[in-house]
Design an enzyme around this catalytic site. Structure first.
Site, PDB file in Angstrom:
ATOM      1  CG  ASP A 128      -1.847   1.174   1.280  1.00 58.23           C
ATOM      2  OD1 ASP A 128      -1.552   2.206   0.623  1.00 58.23           O
ATOM      3  OD2 ASP A 128      -2.873   1.077   1.964  1.00 58.23           O
ATOM      4  CG  ASN A 147       0.283   1.692 -12.617  1.00 59.75           C
ATOM      5  OD1 ASN A 147      -0.105   2.203 -13.664  1.00 59.75           O
ATOM      6  ND2 ASN A 147      -0.522   0.933 -11.869  1.00 59.75           N
ATOM      7  CB  SER A 198      -2.368  12.476 -16.013  1.00 60.97           C
ATOM      8  OG  SER A 198      -3.435  12.950 -16.821  1.00 60.97           O
ATOM      9  CB  ALA A 212      -7.663  16.770  -6.007  1.00 57.84           C
ATOM     10  CE1 TYR A 213      -5.189  11.009 -11.709  1.00 56.80           C
ATOM     11  CE2 TYR A 213      -5.543  12.445 -13.609  1.00 56.80           C
ATOM     12  CZ  TYR A 213      -5.082  11.243 -13.072  1.00 56.80           C
ATOM     13  OH  TYR A 213      -4.508  10.300 -13.891  1.00 56.80           O
ATOM     14  CE  LYS A 259      -1.621  10.812 -11.883  1.00 58.03           C
ATOM     15  NZ  LYS A 259      -0.905   9.591 -11.476  1.00 58.03           N
ATOM     16  CB  VAL A 292      -5.754   3.960 -20.685  1.00 50.45           C
ATOM     17  CG1 VAL A 292      -5.595   2.461 -20.930  1.00 50.45           C
ATOM     18  CG2 VAL A 292      -4.530   4.714 -21.169  1.00 50.45           C
ATOM     19  CB  THR A 299      -8.171   1.475 -16.626  1.00 53.35           C
ATOM     20  OG1 THR A 299      -8.200   2.885 -16.372  1.00 53.35           O
ATOM     21  CG2 THR A 299      -7.009   1.132 -17.536  1.00 53.35           C
TER      22      THR A 299
HETATM   23  P1  NAP Z   1      -6.930   1.815 -12.293  1.00 50.13           P
HETATM   24  O1  NAP Z   1      -7.402   0.793 -13.234  1.00 50.13           O
HETATM   25  O2  NAP Z   1      -7.898   2.547 -11.442  1.00 50.13           O
HETATM   26  O3  NAP Z   1      -5.795   1.133 -11.370  1.00 50.13           O
HETATM   27  C1  NAP Z   1      -5.201   1.855 -10.347  1.00 50.13           C
HETATM   28  C2  NAP Z   1      -4.316   0.905  -9.562  1.00 50.13           C
HETATM   29  O4  NAP Z   1      -3.723   1.654  -8.485  1.00 50.13           O
HETATM   30  C3  NAP Z   1      -5.093  -0.249  -8.923  1.00 50.13           C
HETATM   31  O5  NAP Z   1      -4.305  -1.410  -8.945  1.00 50.13           O
HETATM   32  C4  NAP Z   1      -5.280   0.241  -7.496  1.00 50.13           C
HETATM   33  O6  NAP Z   1      -5.464  -0.798  -6.548  1.00 50.13           O
HETATM   34  C5  NAP Z   1      -3.927   0.909  -7.305  1.00 50.13           C
HETATM   35  N1  NAP Z   1      -3.877   1.739  -6.114  1.00 50.13           N
HETATM   36  C6  NAP Z   1      -4.640   2.803  -5.779  1.00 50.13           C
HETATM   37  N2  NAP Z   1      -4.288   3.258  -4.561  1.00 50.13           N
HETATM   38  C7  NAP Z   1      -3.287   2.462  -4.115  1.00 50.13           C
HETATM   39  C8  NAP Z   1      -2.509   2.412  -2.936  1.00 50.13           C
HETATM   40  N3  NAP Z   1      -2.703   3.275  -1.920  1.00 50.13           N
HETATM   41  N4  NAP Z   1      -1.530   1.462  -2.831  1.00 50.13           N
HETATM   42  C9  NAP Z   1      -1.317   0.601  -3.829  1.00 50.13           C
HETATM   43  N5  NAP Z   1      -2.045   0.566  -4.961  1.00 50.13           N
HETATM   44  C10 NAP Z   1      -3.014   1.496  -5.097  1.00 50.13           C
HETATM   45  O7  NAP Z   1      -6.103   2.973 -13.027  1.00 50.13           O
HETATM   46  P2  NAP Z   1      -5.234   2.990 -14.380  1.00 50.13           P
HETATM   47  O8  NAP Z   1      -6.044   3.656 -15.415  1.00 50.13           O
HETATM   48  O9  NAP Z   1      -4.638   1.646 -14.625  1.00 50.13           O
HETATM   49  O10 NAP Z   1      -4.125   4.043 -13.946  1.00 50.13           O
HETATM   50  C11 NAP Z   1      -2.769   3.701 -13.678  1.00 50.13           C
HETATM   51  C12 NAP Z   1      -1.973   4.997 -13.612  1.00 50.13           C
HETATM   52  O11 NAP Z   1      -2.062   5.679 -14.874  1.00 50.13           O
HETATM   53  C13 NAP Z   1      -2.471   5.988 -12.559  1.00 50.13           C
HETATM   54  O12 NAP Z   1      -1.370   6.605 -11.920  1.00 50.13           O
HETATM   55  C14 NAP Z   1      -3.253   7.015 -13.370  1.00 50.13           C
HETATM   56  O13 NAP Z   1      -3.299   8.282 -12.760  1.00 50.13           O
HETATM   57  C15 NAP Z   1      -2.460   7.028 -14.666  1.00 50.13           C
HETATM   58  N6  NAP Z   1      -3.265   7.521 -15.822  1.00 50.13           N
HETATM   59  C16 NAP Z   1      -4.331   6.804 -16.261  1.00 50.13           C
HETATM   60  C17 NAP Z   1      -5.069   7.310 -17.351  1.00 50.13           C
HETATM   61  C18 NAP Z   1      -6.278   6.580 -17.918  1.00 50.13           C
HETATM   62  O14 NAP Z   1      -6.894   7.115 -18.859  1.00 50.13           O
HETATM   63  N7  NAP Z   1      -6.640   5.389 -17.431  1.00 50.13           N
HETATM   64  C19 NAP Z   1      -4.695   8.516 -17.967  1.00 50.13           C
HETATM   65  C20 NAP Z   1      -3.582   9.203 -17.472  1.00 50.13           C
HETATM   66  C21 NAP Z   1      -2.874   8.681 -16.409  1.00 50.13           C
HETATM   67  P3  NAP Z   1      -6.958  -1.335  -6.112  1.00 50.13           P
HETATM   68  O15 NAP Z   1      -7.372  -2.336  -7.158  1.00 50.13           O
HETATM   69  O16 NAP Z   1      -6.723  -1.933  -4.773  1.00 50.13           O
HETATM   70  O17 NAP Z   1      -7.856  -0.127  -6.072  1.00 50.13           O
END
Ligand code: NAP
Length: 235
Positions: free
Chosen positions: A62, A89, A143, A157-158, A162, A191, A193
């Site tokens: 965590d 990540n 991001s 905040a987000y 970043k 993406v 997700t």
């Molecule tokens: P996601 O599907 O929501 O996955 C986020 C991951 O982070 C999950 O495994 C979550 O675990 C984990 N997490 C959250 N808080 C945590 C903590 N305190 N300790 C450990 N793990 C934690 O998001 P994603 O889209 O794959 O995003 C991955 C990264 O890419 C993020 O940093 C996000 O800001 C960045 N990003 C994403 C996008 C997009 O469009 N998707 C765009 C720009 C940037 P749980 O399963 O336990 O919640």
């Protein structure tokens, strides 16, 4: 040293982009330590990747907990005696399109806890393992919403977390430039997700490409940069 002898850690690797980065790094022969805050979900991810014949293991992490990050550092030192690649990540987006003045302070604090302090906490604990061997590649999942040059309203905040992450990336990179330590931030694009939502045009498979590129940069590669699609993106 071949990629086959390298060890990587991916935070938040149980799903989404982190899972896919873990898979693609392991496909290149790197041993990947899958980390997740939920042990059952992390073990499930490890099991799926193991069934693909990939070299992966699991350790709980965590990123908001000092004890948890310290336990991971101890585990890496004891088990592998090294760390070569760190993918920061794990991230949260808790105020998507909320007007700035309506964002609760608690939401602000929780966002920074994970997206900024979490990255700094894990980096503080794990980069010393990289320094022992004078080699490391750190990739911070940022991001384009954090770009000041491209800034818009809402999601304060987000976005600002970043922006701070980009600053952390640049400062660490400049300070640690004497070793073969390359530390960069990247945007994966929009993406599909849980965080990105169903309407996002890009798959996690495509999103992982720039992360894999940065994680496997040759010596003398860029450091302190912010990239999207393998190209510099404005801070
Ligand atoms: P996601 O599907 O929501 O996955 C986020 C991951 O982070 C999950 O495994 C979550 O675990 C984990 N997490 C959250 N808080 C945590 C903590 N305190 N300790 C450990 N793990 C934690 O998001 P994603 O889209 O794959 O995003 C991955 C990264 O890419 C993020 O940093 C996000 O800001 C960045 N990003 C994403 C996008 C997009 O469009 N998707 C765009 C720009 C940037 P749980 O399963 O336990 O919640």
């Amino acid at each position: 040293m071949d990629l086959q002898q390298r060890v990587a850690v991916v935070t938040g690797a149980n799903r989404g982009i982190g899972y896919e980065i873990a898979r693609q790094l392991a496909q290149r022969g790197v041993h990947v330590v899958i980390t997740a805050r939920d042990e059952a979900r992390g073990l499930e991810a490890r099991e799926k990747l193991s069934q693909e014949g990939l070299s992966v293991s699991f350790f709980p992490l965590d990123v908001t907990s000092d004890e948890s990050a310290q336990a991971l550092a101890t585990h890496l030192q004891k088990t592998f005696g090294r760390l070569d690649i760190l993918i920061n990540n794990a991230g949260v987006a808790l105020d998507k399109w909320v007007p700035s003045l309506a964002v609760e302070m608690d939401v602000f604090i929780r966002t920074y806890e994970t997206n900024v302090f979490g990255v700094m906490r894990v980096s503080k604990m794990l980069i010393p393992l990289m320094k022992q061997h004078g080699y490391g590649r750190v990739v911070n999942l940022s991001s384009n919403l954090g770009s000041l040059e491209k800034a818009g309203g809402f999601t304060i905040a987000y976005r600002s977390s970043k922006t701070a992450l980009n600053a952390v990336t640049r400062v660490l990179a400049l300070e640690l430039k004497h070793d073969d330590l390359l530390i960069n931030a990247m945007c994966p694009g929009w993406v599909k997700t849980e965080l990105g939502g169903e309407d996002a045009p890009r798959s996690a498979e495509e999103a992982a490409d720039t992360a894999i590129w940065l994680a496997t940069l040759p010596a003398g590669g860029p450091s302190g940069g912010f990239f999207q699609d393998r190209k510099p993106f404005p801070f």
